[in-house]
Design a protein around this motif. Structure first.
Motif, PDB file in Angstrom:
ATOM      1  N   SER A  66       0.820  -1.218   0.000  1.00 56.78           N
ATOM      2  CA  SER A  66       0.000   0.000   0.000  1.00 56.78           C
ATOM      3  C   SER A  66       0.851   1.265   0.000  1.00 56.78           C
ATOM      4  O   SER A  66       0.404   2.329  -0.441  1.00 56.78           O
ATOM      5  CB  SER A  66      -0.920   0.005   1.227  1.00 56.78           C
ATOM      6  N   PHE A  67       2.071   1.164   0.503  1.00 51.33           N
ATOM      7  CA  PHE A  67       2.952   2.327   0.589  1.00 51.33           C
ATOM      8  C   PHE A  67       3.218   2.918  -0.792  1.00 51.33           C
ATOM      9  O   PHE A  67       3.241   4.137  -0.966  1.00 51.33           O
ATOM     10  CB  PHE A  67       4.269   1.914   1.247  1.00 51.33           C
ATOM     11  N   PHE A  68       3.421   2.058  -1.768  1.00 48.80           N
ATOM     12  CA  PHE A  68       3.795   2.540  -3.099  1.00 48.80           C
ATOM     13  C   PHE A  68       2.658   3.328  -3.747  1.00 48.80           C
ATOM     14  O   PHE A  68       2.885   4.344  -4.404  1.00 48.80           O
ATOM     15  CB  PHE A  68       4.231   1.359  -3.969  1.00 48.80           C
ATOM     16  N   GLU A  69       1.444   2.861  -3.549  1.00 48.10           N
ATOM     17  CA  GLU A  69       0.295   3.601  -4.086  1.00 48.10           C
ATOM     18  C   GLU A  69       0.131   4.931  -3.355  1.00 48.10           C
ATOM     19  O   GLU A  69      -0.103   5.971  -3.972  1.00 48.10           O
ATOM     20  CB  GLU A  69      -0.977   2.764  -3.940  1.00 48.10           C
ATOM     21  N   ALA A  70       0.290   4.885  -2.025  1.00 46.12           N
ATOM     22  CA  ALA A  70       0.125   6.123  -1.244  1.00 46.12           C
ATOM     23  C   ALA A  70       1.156   7.177  -1.634  1.00 46.12           C
ATOM     24  O   ALA A  70       0.855   8.381  -1.644  1.00 46.12           O
ATOM     25  CB  ALA A  70       0.243   5.794   0.244  1.00 46.12           C
ATOM     26  N   LYS A  71       2.361   6.751  -1.957  1.00 51.30           N
ATOM     27  CA  LYS A  71       3.429   7.699  -2.311  1.00 51.30           C
ATOM     28  C   LYS A  71       3.540   7.916  -3.813  1.00 51.30           C
ATOM     29  O   LYS A  71       4.461   8.594  -4.280  1.00 51.30           O
ATOM     30  CB  LYS A  71       4.774   7.191  -1.769  1.00 51.30           C
ATOM     31  N   ARG A  72       2.638   7.336  -4.558  1.00 50.04           N
ATOM     32  CA  ARG A  72       2.618   7.496  -6.033  1.00 50.04           C
ATOM     33  C   ARG A  72       3.961   7.066  -6.635  1.00 50.04           C
ATOM     34  O   ARG A  72       4.535   7.745  -7.470  1.00 50.04           O
ATOM     35  CB  ARG A  72       2.276   8.932  -6.417  1.00 50.04           C
ATOM     36  N   ILE A  73       4.397   5.901  -6.208  1.00 51.02           N
ATOM     37  CA  ILE A  73       5.613   5.290  -6.762  1.00 51.02           C
ATOM     38  C   ILE A  73       5.188   4.079  -7.584  1.00 51.02           C
ATOM     39  O   ILE A  73       4.555   3.156  -7.061  1.00 51.02           O
ATOM     40  CB  ILE A  73       6.576   4.856  -5.639  1.00 51.02           C
TER      41      ILE A  73
END
Length: 391
Positions: A66-73
């Motif tokens: 989920s981190f990658f989606e939240a940080k737009r990575i």
């Protein structure tokens, strides 16, 4: 000028840190992080230590999905980069069997290293310890009583040997050099750890290179046979520079950069184990195999791209190795020819033509932290200063 799109090749800790640091420094453009392994980015240092004992892969992951989606990575696991087209600023990548083209305004090479496979007869039958998949295979082997030969007396080989002995296996370490960890530590530290490993029951074969790996074990140059059910090769690494070299970038024991970690192409930076950068102590270009250096490199590059910072890289390197219950910590960086002096029990200073280059400590976190501050200081270091860190 701030780039619109930053693409990072390599999803190890350095590449991952570059993506995070770009966002932390206010970068609002597109970020693509490319990894050639499946799954989430993970920590490698525990693979040869804690993971072999507890097998908790989930504890290695640097962030949840989920981190990658939240940080737009845009994270692309299982993706191989085939080529860099510098003129068009595009990458050719292979994912799920399909070839694609990805653009970049700025490219960061965090391609790391791969294990060195010495030219030893039968070496193809030996195990590696580089990736999570390698470590999972080794854990399965360690489930049964075994006689194990480790080719390579560096950090990884010795960390593995210590774990294997703790689990009750019969272990032999084979090192071509006359002492352990010869590239990284002083003679005194080599001797200390040789005594430790022998005390734990590990057989050490020093100054004798392996010449053949066979079903029954390993044959050494002097004809000695080391019996083993399986063999681990931990004989060093080499930087992954083939993509950069094919793209025409300067290479010098790694992807050559300037003091700001910019390669010979201003649209491409390099970091971590694959980067060869000017030594702040003026000893030419160096390459560090260190998680700490990789993450520091990533932070510096991110500040340059996001904020236009032009500071050169000058962070003090530090390293550690856990072998059994013993922790070796090193502050600074010394070459193998550095002179050494014992400051106190378990504390060794290493010196080059410019003075104190590094300090090694054993099981002494307080002295290590004080040593890091001491070496990082621009003030001349005296013998009294060195004795004070041991007090």
């Amino acid at each position: 000028m701030t780039p619109g799109t930053v693409t990072i090749i390599g999803a190890g800790q350095g590449g991952f840190q570059a993506a995070i640091s770009l966002r932390q420094n206010g970068f609002e453009g597109a970020i693509t992080l490319i990894g050639d392994e499946p799954g989430l980015p993970y920590q490698r240092p525990p693979l040869s230590k804690v993971y072999l004992q507890d097998g908790k892969a989930e504890a290695l992951y640097l962030r949840p999905e989920s981190f990658f989606e939240a940080k737009r990575i845009d994270y692309l696991p299982g993706t191989r980069v085939e080529a860099i087209d510098r003129a068009a600023q595009r990458l050719t990548v292979l994912r799920d069997g399909a070839e694609k083209s990805l653009p970049y305004d700025h490219l960061i090479l965090a391609t790391g290293t791969r294990n060195l496979r010495p030219p030893i007869e039968g070496i193809a039958h030996a195990c590696d310890l580089r990736t999570l998949t390698d470590a999972q295979r080794l854990r399965e082997k360690l489930d049964q009583p075994a006689r194990i030969a480790v080719i390579g007396g560096g950090f990884i080989g010795l960390e593995f040997a210590a774990v294997a002995r703790k689990l009750g296996h019969e272990v032999a370490v084979i090192e071509a050099a006359p002492r352990l960890m010869a590239r990284a530590v002083s003679q005194r530290m080599s001797d200390h750890f040789a005594d430790l490993h022998r005390g734990w029951g590990t057989a050490l074969h020093l100054g004798q290179p392996a010449v053949a790996v066979e079903p029954a074990g390993v044959t050494l140059a002097d004809g000695t046979g080391v019996t083993a059910d399986f063999v681990l090769v931990a004989a060093g690494v080499r930087p992954n520079v083939e993509l950069a070299e094919a793209a025409g970038l300067a290479i010098d024991n790694g992807v050559k950069t300037d003091a700001r970690l910019q390669t010979s192409d201003p649209a491409i930076s390099a970091l971590g184990d694959c980067a060869s950068f000017p030594d702040p102590r003026g000893r030419g270009h160096i390459r560090l195999e260190s998680v700490q250096a990789a993450t520091d490199h990533a932070r510096l590059i991110a500040k340059r791209l996001a904020k236009g910072d032009t500071d050169p890289y000058g962070a003090l390197p530090w390293f550690w190795s856990d072998q059994g219950a013993c922790k070796l910590q090193i502050a600074g960086y010394a070459t193998p020819d550095a002179a050494e002096e014992e400051i106190a029990a378990g504390i060794v200073g290493r010196f080059d033509e410019r003075g104190l280059a590094a300090i090694e400590t054993i099981d002494n976190a307080r002295a290590h932290m004080r040593a890091r501050k001491l070496i990082a200081s621009p003030e001349p270091v005296t013998r009294a200063d060195l004795e004070e860190i041991a007090a």
